[in-house]
Design a protein around this motif. Structure first.
Motif, PDB file in Angstrom:
ATOM      1  N   VAL A 241     111.921  31.554  15.915  1.00  0.00           N
ATOM      2  CA  VAL A 241     112.918  30.676  16.638  1.00  0.00           C
ATOM      3  C   VAL A 241     114.453  30.486  16.132  1.00  0.00           C
ATOM      4  CG1 VAL A 241     113.339  28.525  18.036  1.00  0.00           C
ATOM      5  CG2 VAL A 241     111.087  29.528  17.733  1.00  0.00           C
ATOM      6  N   ALA A 242     114.469  30.106  14.961  1.00  0.00           N
ATOM      7  CA  ALA A 242     115.861  29.819  14.236  1.00  0.00           C
ATOM      8  C   ALA A 242     116.511  31.017  14.143  1.00  0.00           C
ATOM      9  CB  ALA A 242     115.369  29.094  12.871  1.00  0.00           C
ATOM     10  N   ALA A 243     115.836  32.390  14.039  1.00  0.00           N
ATOM     11  CA  ALA A 243     116.645  33.253  13.764  1.00  0.00           C
ATOM     12  C   ALA A 243     117.251  34.022  15.164  1.00  0.00           C
ATOM     13  CB  ALA A 243     115.679  34.491  13.262  1.00  0.00           C
ATOM     14  N   ASN A 244     116.761  33.681  16.341  1.00  0.00           N
ATOM     15  CA  ASN A 244     117.104  33.967  17.170  1.00  0.00           C
ATOM     16  C   ASN A 244     117.840  32.968  18.333  1.00  0.00           C
ATOM     17  OD1 ASN A 244     116.031  36.745  17.395  1.00  0.00           O
ATOM     18  ND2 ASN A 244     113.931  35.717  17.167  1.00  0.00           N
ATOM     19  N   TRP A 245     117.907  31.843  17.969  1.00  0.00           N
ATOM     20  CA  TRP A 245     118.715  30.876  18.800  1.00  0.00           C
ATOM     21  C   TRP A 245     119.403  29.719  17.857  1.00  0.00           C
ATOM     22  CZ3 TRP A 245     113.668  31.834  21.007  1.00  0.00           C
ATOM     23  CH2 TRP A 245     113.566  32.387  22.389  1.00  0.00           C
ATOM     24  N   THR A 246     120.410  29.065  18.214  1.00  0.00           N
ATOM     25  CA  THR A 246     121.008  27.929  17.459  1.00  0.00           C
ATOM     26  C   THR A 246     119.795  27.026  17.679  1.00  0.00           C
ATOM     27  OG1 THR A 246     122.881  28.649  17.680  1.00  0.00           O
ATOM     28  CG2 THR A 246     122.619  26.394  17.345  1.00  0.00           C
ATOM     29  N   VAL A 247     119.372  26.403  16.844  1.00  0.00           N
ATOM     30  CA  VAL A 247     118.170  25.260  16.893  1.00  0.00           C
ATOM     31  C   VAL A 247     119.120  23.642  16.615  1.00  0.00           C
ATOM     32  CG1 VAL A 247     116.284  23.869  16.184  1.00  0.00           C
ATOM     33  CG2 VAL A 247     116.294  26.545  16.235  1.00  0.00           C
ATOM     34  N   ALA A 248     119.212  22.960  17.515  1.00  0.00           N
ATOM     35  CA  ALA A 248     119.876  21.755  17.561  1.00  0.00           C
ATOM     36  C   ALA A 248     119.377  20.962  16.296  1.00  0.00           C
ATOM     37  CB  ALA A 248     119.642  20.822  18.773  1.00  0.00           C
ATOM     38  N   GLU A 249     120.505  19.966  15.539  1.00  0.00           N
ATOM     39  CA  GLU A 249     120.033  19.156  14.610  1.00  0.00           C
ATOM     40  C   GLU A 249     119.070  18.145  14.872  1.00  0.00           C
ATOM     41  OE1 GLU A 249     122.036  16.271  11.167  1.00  0.00           O
ATOM     42  OE2 GLU A 249     123.467  17.869  12.541  1.00  0.00           O
ATOM     43  N   GLY A 250     117.869  17.777  14.243  1.00  0.00           N
ATOM     44  CA  GLY A 250     117.125  16.889  14.783  1.00  0.00           C
ATOM     45  C   GLY A 250     116.323  17.454  15.964  1.00  0.00           C
ATOM     46  N   ALA A 251     116.193  18.587  16.278  1.00  0.00           N
ATOM     47  CA  ALA A 251     115.319  19.152  17.340  1.00  0.00           C
ATOM     48  C   ALA A 251     113.836  18.714  16.960  1.00  0.00           C
ATOM     49  CB  ALA A 251     115.281  20.582  17.476  1.00  0.00           C
ATOM     50  N   GLU A 252     113.102  18.333  18.336  1.00  0.00           N
ATOM     51  CA  GLU A 252     111.755  17.964  18.311  1.00  0.00           C
ATOM     52  C   GLU A 252     110.997  19.101  17.971  1.00  0.00           C
ATOM     53  OE1 GLU A 252     110.012  14.936  21.248  1.00  0.00           O
ATOM     54  OE2 GLU A 252     109.397  16.902  21.995  1.00  0.00           O
ATOM     55  N   ILE A 253     110.025  19.052  17.083  1.00  0.00           N
ATOM     56  CA  ILE A 253     109.210  20.328  16.727  1.00  0.00           C
ATOM     57  C   ILE A 253     107.720  19.897  16.814  1.00  0.00           C
ATOM     58  CG2 ILE A 253     108.506  22.188  15.356  1.00  0.00           C
ATOM     59  CD1 ILE A 253     111.394  22.024  14.307  1.00  0.00           C
ATOM     60  N   THR A 254     107.047  19.917  17.870  1.00  0.00           N
ATOM     61  CA  THR A 254     105.645  19.269  17.998  1.00  0.00           C
ATOM     62  C   THR A 254     104.667  20.416  17.885  1.00  0.00           C
ATOM     63  OG1 THR A 254     106.445  17.997  19.528  1.00  0.00           O
ATOM     64  CG2 THR A 254     104.009  18.239  19.633  1.00  0.00           C
ATOM     65  N   LEU A 255     103.320  20.128  16.995  1.00  0.00           N
ATOM     66  CA  LEU A 255     102.122  20.842  17.324  1.00  0.00           C
ATOM     67  C   LEU A 255     101.212  19.964  17.693  1.00  0.00           C
ATOM     68  CD1 LEU A 255     101.148  23.370  14.420  1.00  0.00           C
ATOM     69  CD2 LEU A 255      99.636  21.552  14.513  1.00  0.00           C
ATOM     70  N   GLU A 256     100.203  20.824  18.526  1.00  0.00           N
ATOM     71  CA  GLU A 256      98.952  20.110  18.997  1.00  0.00           C
ATOM     72  C   GLU A 256      97.927  20.486  18.016  1.00  0.00           C
ATOM     73  OE1 GLU A 256      99.078  20.186  23.770  1.00  0.00           O
ATOM     74  OE2 GLU A 256      98.200  21.959  22.804  1.00  0.00           O
ATOM     75  N   ALA A 257      97.070  19.129  17.714  1.00  0.00           N
ATOM     76  CA  ALA A 257      95.931  19.653  16.538  1.00  0.00           C
ATOM     77  C   ALA A 257      94.906  18.740  17.287  1.00  0.00           C
ATOM     78  CB  ALA A 257      96.611  18.943  15.150  1.00  0.00           C
ATOM     79  N   ASN A 258      93.506  19.504  16.801  1.00  0.00           N
ATOM     80  CA  ASN A 258      92.433  18.660  17.008  1.00  0.00           C
ATOM     81  C   ASN A 258      91.781  18.124  15.791  1.00  0.00           C
ATOM     82  OD1 ASN A 258      92.079  19.341  19.699  1.00  0.00           O
ATOM     83  ND2 ASN A 258      90.959  21.220  19.515  1.00  0.00           N
ATOM     84  N   PRO A 259      91.309  16.794  15.975  1.00  0.00           N
ATOM     85  CA  PRO A 259      90.613  16.239  14.880  1.00  0.00           C
ATOM     86  C   PRO A 259      89.774  16.693  13.874  1.00  0.00           C
ATOM     87  CG  PRO A 259      91.074  14.538  16.473  1.00  0.00           C
ATOM     88  CD  PRO A 259      91.453  15.821  17.228  1.00  0.00           C
ATOM     89  N   SER A 260      88.965  17.871  14.666  1.00  0.00           N
ATOM     90  CA  SER A 260      87.969  18.371  13.607  1.00  0.00           C
ATOM     91  C   SER A 260      88.660  19.549  12.908  1.00  0.00           C
ATOM     92  CB  SER A 260      86.920  19.059  14.694  1.00  0.00           C
ATOM     93  OG  SER A 260      87.784  20.140  15.626  1.00  0.00           O
ATOM     94  N   SER A 261      90.002  19.879  13.295  1.00  0.00           N
ATOM     95  CA  SER A 261      90.618  20.945  12.341  1.00  0.00           C
ATOM     96  C   SER A 261      91.671  20.422  11.556  1.00  0.00           C
ATOM     97  CB  SER A 261      91.091  21.907  13.242  1.00  0.00           C
ATOM     98  OG  SER A 261      92.104  21.786  14.025  1.00  0.00           O
ATOM     99  N   VAL A 262      91.651  19.207  11.302  1.00  0.00           N
ATOM    100  CA  VAL A 262      92.770  18.639  10.498  1.00  0.00           C
ATOM    101  C   VAL A 262      92.345  18.617   9.021  1.00  0.00           C
ATOM    102  CG1 VAL A 262      93.894  16.262   9.987  1.00  0.00           C
ATOM    103  CG2 VAL A 262      93.661  17.117  12.412  1.00  0.00           C
ATOM    104  N   GLU A 263      93.148  19.018   8.208  1.00  0.00           N
ATOM    105  CA  GLU A 263      93.207  18.952   6.715  1.00  0.00           C
ATOM    106  C   GLU A 263      94.316  18.401   6.146  1.00  0.00           C
ATOM    107  OE1 GLU A 263      91.881  22.884   5.345  1.00  0.00           O
ATOM    108  OE2 GLU A 263      90.071  22.688   6.693  1.00  0.00           O
TER     109      GLU A 263
END
Length: 395
Positions: A97-119
């Motif tokens: 993403v960063a190689a192809n667009w300008t990413v704003a400073e402080g951009a929100e970057i979210t990842l969905e996770a399930n508790p069963s796959s959390v380590e």
């Protein structure tokens, strides 16, 4: 992509500019939940993450080529279960993403996770890759309902995942489903109060819907799954709005609640009808092309999408320009989900006409919508309960 500071973010008013988002769909799950109609797939052999990461890199490059030089304000890795990805895979995607667009400073970057796959180690790896917000699919805070919902985790795992997420990431959200079979208003209010105690700054609270083609739909049609009736569902919704507002996480969208300033920037891009690139199997996007705004939809089957991208750098099966009227309808449909409502001057510019004054007056007289000024309307709490009908009347 360089990780932002681990210091807890201070919340400031979210600008009205919808921004530009990038959505990345990881379609694989360890198991398919019986209520889920999302594009998610279970594979009993290990997924070739290196091959998929390469395909994401190629499609991100092509999506950037087809966009108009926007600055990325949010990235969302959804699914499926993105927390099944190795941190190195997430890092490659964010770097692309960063190689192809300008990413704003402080951009929100979210990842969905399930508790069963959390380590813990994996969470630290996601944080190092640049993820600064995690969204946990908790869904319930009692074990019998978690089993009924087909979840692979129990309450103890869910609480451990919430605790670990709060220690690792600046921002946290988690999901709960209500209006579950046999659920009373009193039981839900107790569970919701517990959730608010656990929440950092954001909760997503969804009423259970019985979706066509799911195992829950088959059980419901056979009379083996009884969900709360319409009156009880309305009471559950109303208690949700009241309790979250009283506890400092008011609704900013029908199903989403946040400390003011902690709203999901990425989802606001959708609801404020901004532009966004969607990559991965089944992802959707809205990009600006030579003929204006385009609606883009990708091939849903992961293996087919993979072959398409490897051959042509692009996995879209639909790429259609939207008429001004279609854009106006989408703006209305998305914007009325928000407590801030919609800007009618923007709607008029797209539709080429004013909102139907007779329909608006009728809806206002019945307490379904209200004016927030000369050029802004929103749905009332009563209107939110029947939002599809409100949108249909106005459109």
């Amino acid at each position: 992509m360089q990780a932002p500071s681990s210091q807890i973010l201070s919340f400031s008013p979210v600008p009205r500019d919808p921004g530009f988002g990038v959505y990345v769909h990881w379609p694989f799950c360890a198991a398919k939940c019986p209520y889920c109609d999302f594009n998610s797939h279970v594979r009993h052999k290990p997924v070739d993450q290196d091959r998929y990461a390469s395909a994401f890199e190629r499609e991100l490059r092509e999506a950037a080529r087809r966009s108009s030089g926007e600055t990325v304000t949010s990235i969302f890795l959804g699914g499926g279960t993105p927390s099944l990805m190795a941190p190195a895979t997430v890092g490659r995607i964010l770097d692309a993403v960063a190689a192809n667009w300008t990413v704003a400073e402080g951009a929100e970057i979210t990842l969905e996770a399930n508790p069963s796959s959390v380590e813990a180690e994996r969470f630290r790896g996601y944080r190092a890759a640049g993820v600064n917000r995690v969204s946990l699919g908790v869904q319930a805070l009692n074990d019998p309902d978690l089993r009924r919902l087909g979840r692979l985790h129990d309450v103890e795992q869910a609480l451990g995942a919430i605790r670990l997420a709060r220690e690792t990431f600046p921002r946290l959200s988690f999901d709960l489903i209500y209006a579950r079979p046999d659920q009373t208003v009193e039981a839900w209010e107790a569970e919701l109060s517990q959730a608010i105690d656990l929440a950092a700054d954001h909760l997503s609270l969804y009423q259970l819907t019985i979706e066509q083609g799911t195992p829950f739909h088959a059980l419901y049609k056979a009379g083996k799954l009884i969900v709360p009736d319409g009156e009880t569902s309305a009471l559950l919704y109303e208690s949700t709005q009241r309790l979250t507002a009283e506890r400092g996480l008011p609704a900013y969208e029908i199903s989403n609640h946040a400390v003011p300033g902690a709203e999901s920037r990425h989802n606001l891009t959708y609801w404020r009808y901004g532009l966004y690139a969607g990559v991965g199997p089944g992802a959707h996007g809205r990009l600006m092309g030579e003929r204006g705004r385009h609606a883009i939809a990708n091939e849903t089957l992961p293996e087919t999408w993979l072959k398409m991208v490897e051959a042509w750098d692009w996995g879209a099966v639909e790429d259609e320009p939207l008429t001004a009227e279609e854009q106006a309808d989408e703006l209305l449909l998305m914007g009325l989900r928000l407590s801030e409502g919609i800007d009618l001057s923007r709607w008029r510019k797209l539709a080429g006409r004013d909102i139907d004054r007779e329909s608006e007056a009728d809806l206002r007289s019945h307490g379904m919508i209200e004016r927030l000024g000369p050029d802004r309307i929103r749905a009332t709490p009563a209107g939110m309960l029947v939002l599809d009908a409100v949108v249909a009347d106005l459109a």
